[in-house]
Design an enzyme around this catalytic site. Structure first.
Site, short mmCIF file in Angstrom:
data_model
loop_
_atom_site.label_atom_id
_atom_site.label_comp_id
_atom_site.label_asym_id
_atom_site.label_seq_id
_atom_site.Cartn_x
_atom_site.Cartn_y
_atom_site.Cartn_z
CG ASN A 9 85.18 46.28 43.37
OD1 ASN A 9 83.96 46.13 43.29
ND2 ASN A 9 85.87 46.07 44.48
CE LYS A 11 85.72 49.09 46.40
NZ LYS A 11 86.59 49.61 47.43
CG HIS A 92 87.49 43.73 47.87
ND1 HIS A 92 87.29 44.59 48.92
CD2 HIS A 92 87.99 44.48 46.86
CE1 HIS A 92 87.65 45.81 48.55
NE2 HIS A 92 88.08 45.77 47.30
CD GLU A 94 85.55 47.63 50.24
OE1 GLU A 94 84.74 47.29 49.36
OE2 GLU A 94 86.32 48.61 50.11
CD GLU A 165 92.09 45.71 45.71
OE1 GLU A 165 91.85 46.61 44.91
OE2 GLU A 165 91.23 45.16 46.40
N GLY A 171 90.27 53.26 48.85
CA GLY A 171 89.27 54.31 49.08
C GLY A 171 89.78 55.47 49.91
CB SER A 210 94.00 55.36 46.10
OG SER A 210 93.16 55.35 47.25
P1 PGA Z 1 89.74 52.25 45.31
O1 PGA Z 1 89.24 50.75 45.56
O2 PGA Z 1 90.31 52.32 43.94
O3 PGA Z 1 88.50 53.09 45.48
O4 PGA Z 1 90.76 52.56 46.36
C1 PGA Z 1 90.00 49.65 45.12
C2 PGA Z 1 89.32 48.36 45.47
O5 PGA Z 1 88.72 48.27 46.55
O6 PGA Z 1 89.35 47.39 44.70
#
Ligand code: PGA
Length: 249
Positions: A9, A11, A92, A94, A165, A171, A210
């Site tokens: 992803n 983003k 997601h 976000e 997740e 992140g 992560s």
């Molecule tokens: P990350 O993000 O690997 O940077 O923690 C995962 C995601 O948001 O799908």
């Protein structure tokens, strides 16, 4: 045996040039796991031209809950299908946090994806506060409950992927332990089996939050972890490929 899937992803990162470089670097990767990338919408045509004829899939980071119409800024699942998207990420954290995507909206978006024959990767996960107040499993239960409605409303309800997740792990560099993640994955699989026994067996459940080259293999060793949804580390081709290869079985 469920095929492993490692999804990147991106983003809201990159430029035309870096997107092209990243795609070229992973286009011919030789991994047993399926690889898929999820760039911003504007780079999807680049995926179509660079990845066609390669084993790497691509998809979008969201899709509209509507089929078509006066919805400025939205992109429909049918449009994604038109561009060759195999998958779309839905729900997601976000999107849930910054765009108020509720479970109900997530369900409608998934229905749009399924009817356009684009596989929704349905994201679920608890916040830190929910975890600390021991509400992880009830929250996940509620998020996964939409699958029953997908079964009731969509003939192709079996074409879904789930991504667990934990929001506190996204992140932050703090990944769930493989054992903690496995507990939630097994819970999700059990919830899917309650909806439909076959669905419980066949659905890929990815872990996200992560995931890095140094923790991927331990996560993938868990019986109900079928791959990963990778954010930050997917922007580095070498890291993404190491994660993809950690998933070989
Ligand atoms: P990350 O993000 O690997 O940077 O923690 C995962 C995601 O948001 O799908």
């Amino acid at each position: 045996m469920r095929k492993r899937l490692v999804a990147g992803n991106w983003k809201m990162h990159g430029t035309l040039q870096t997107a092209q470089q990243l795609l070229m670097a992973i286009a011919h990767a030789n991994t047993e796991a399926i690889l898929a990338v999820f760039p911003p919408y504007v780079y999807l045509p680049l995926c179509q031209s660079t990845l066609s004829g390669t084993p790497v899939h691509f998809g979008a980071q969201d899709a509209s809950e509507f089929t078509e119409g006066a919805y400025t800024g939205d992109v429909s699942a049918t449009m994604l299908k038109d561009l060759g998207c195999h998958y779309v990420i839905i729900g997601h954290s976000e999107r849930r946090q910054y765009h108020q995507d509720t479970n109900e909206i997530v369900r409608r978006k998934c229905e749009q994806a399924l009817s356009a024959h684009v596989v929704p990767i349905i994201c679920v996960g608890e916040t830190l506060q929910e975890r600390e107040t021991h509400r992880t499993l009830p929250v996940i239960q509620e998020q996964v409950a939409i699958v029953q409605q997908l079964k009731d409303n969509c003939a192709s309800f079996g074409e879904i992927v789930i991504a667990y997740e934990p929001v506190w792990a996204i992140g932050t560099g703090k990944s769930a332990t493989p054992e903690d993640a496995q507990t939630v994955h097994a819970f999700i699989r059990n919830a899917l089996s309650t909806v439909d026994a076959q669905l419980g067996q066949s659905t890929q459940i990815l872990y996200g939050g992560s995931v890095k080259p140094d923790n991927a293999a331990a996560l993938f060793a868990m019986p109900d972890i079928d791959g990963a949804l990778v954010g930050g580390a997917s922007l580095n081709a070498d890291h993404f490929l190491v994660i993809g290869r950690s998933c070989n079985n």
